[in-house]
Design an enzyme around this catalytic site. Structure first.
Site, short mmCIF file in Angstrom:
data_model
loop_
_atom_site.label_atom_id
_atom_site.label_comp_id
_atom_site.label_asym_id
_atom_site.label_seq_id
_atom_site.Cartn_x
_atom_site.Cartn_y
_atom_site.Cartn_z
N ALA A 34 0.81 -1.23 0.00
CA ALA A 34 0.00 0.00 0.00
C ALA A 34 0.84 1.28 0.00
O ALA A 34 0.30 2.36 -0.26
CB ALA A 34 -0.93 0.01 1.21
N TYR A 35 2.13 1.18 0.29
CA TYR A 35 2.96 2.39 0.31
C TYR A 35 3.08 2.96 -1.11
O TYR A 35 3.68 2.34 -1.99
CB TYR A 35 4.35 2.09 0.87
N SER A 36 2.49 4.12 -1.30
CA SER A 36 2.44 4.77 -2.62
C SER A 36 1.88 3.80 -3.66
O SER A 36 2.29 3.80 -4.82
CB SER A 36 3.82 5.28 -3.04
#
Length: 321
Positions: A34-36
């Site tokens: 989900a990071y970026s």
């Protein structure tokens, strides 16, 4: 989390930061799908080309990766899809540690552990872990794994800092009891323990406009007491905060999230800092052990707290009579 659109969008610069960290002896890299929206994993994958075997590589799943309700959570269906996506972005054939980013009250823990166990048996994953799990959920997961003959969580990734010490009461003791590694996140309290956010003063940190916990008066009051303590100890705030996080015997490692090379250089300079009992006692006076000063916006809230219907009887059943 700071690599990609939400932090440092320059891939080349982010890769240089990762390489410098590895050259300094750091051997654990933690990211998440989900990071970026996958961009962080792509950056990490490019950075680890030719150095993959020197790194303990970890990523996570659970948070939404699309509008489809099936593109999130801890179900078998999504786990099997998410792991392939992460492996592709990270350009590797296995993960050293695969973690569920948050508990999923809508999915039975046995289903989650069963799917993760299959990934271990297939060789795509070496170890599995949890993140921000309440102590009771950690115990349940361990018992289910033993009862069903499934692989068990070997790590827990909770938030921990001078301002957020709640895990000292149960999570850390439980993790120690089960022999779990504990990889704590946000030891700098999302920037509050850098000294760049002061009560009644302007700050250049853009994230202050987005996170309520960065303007929480209770947290700012605590920071104003910690700053002179760091000065008396002759330490930068960041070094005091990091040294505190790794002083607890239940903490395996404290995760740093530098967005720039300057951030990394500052944190690397404090690797050898240790805190005396006197300093730790002073910290205990400011923030008592086992307590939190406010709550991080992104901290996990159990369904029983987050969903009002689970803590309120129907209106026609609330009378005491």
């Amino acid at each position: 989390m700071t690599f990609g659109a939400v932090g440092n969008p320059d891939h080349d610069d982010s890769i240089k930061i990762i390489h410098k960290a590895l050259d300094a002896g750091i051997n654990f890299v933690d990211t998440a799908d989900a990071y970026s929206h996958g961009e962080s994993e792509e950056i990490v994958g490019k950075a680890l080309k030719g150095r993959r075997d020197d790194v303990v590589l970890a990523t996570k799943l659970h948070l939404p990766m699309g509008d489809d309700p099936n593109q999130r959570g801890n179900s078998r269906r999504w786990i099997m899809t998410a792991v392939e996506n992460s492996l592709r972005r990270l350009q590797t054939d296995h993960l050293d540690l695969y973690q569920i980013h948050r508990p999923d009250p809508d999915t039975d823990i046995e289903e989650t552990l069963s799917a993760l166990s299959d990934l271990i048996h297939s060789g795509k994953v070496r170890m599995i872990g949890s993140s921000t799990m309440p102590a009771s959920d950690i115990v349940e997961a361990q018992w289910v794994a033993e009862r069903r003959g499934l692989e068990r969580f070997r790590t827990e990734q909770p938030t921990y800092s001078i301002l957020n010490r709640g895990i000292e009461a149960e999570v850390l003791p439980v993790a120690q009891r089960f022999g779990m590694g504990t990889l704590v996140w946000s030891p700098l309290a999302q920037g509050l323990l850098t000294g760049r956010i002061r009560k009644g003063q302007q700050t250049d940190l853009r994230r202050v406009a987005y996170f309520k916990h960065l303007s929480d008066e209770r947290r700012l009051d605590a920071v104003e007491q910690i700053i002179p303590l760091a000065e008396e100890a002759g330490l930068p705030m960041t070094h005091l905060a990091m040294a505190f996080a790794i002083a607890h015997p239940g903490v395996t490692s404290a995760i740093i999230g530098p967005r720039t090379m300057e951030h990394l250089d500052d944190l690397l300079a404090g690797l050898d800092v240790t805190l005396t009992d006197e300093i730790l006692d002073r910290i205990d006076e400011i923030v008592p052990p086992g307590t939190d000063v406010g709550t991080l916006d992104m901290a996990y809230k159990p369904a029983a707290i987050e969903r009002a219907r689970l803590r309120r009887r129907p209106l026609d059943e609330r009378a005491a009579a």
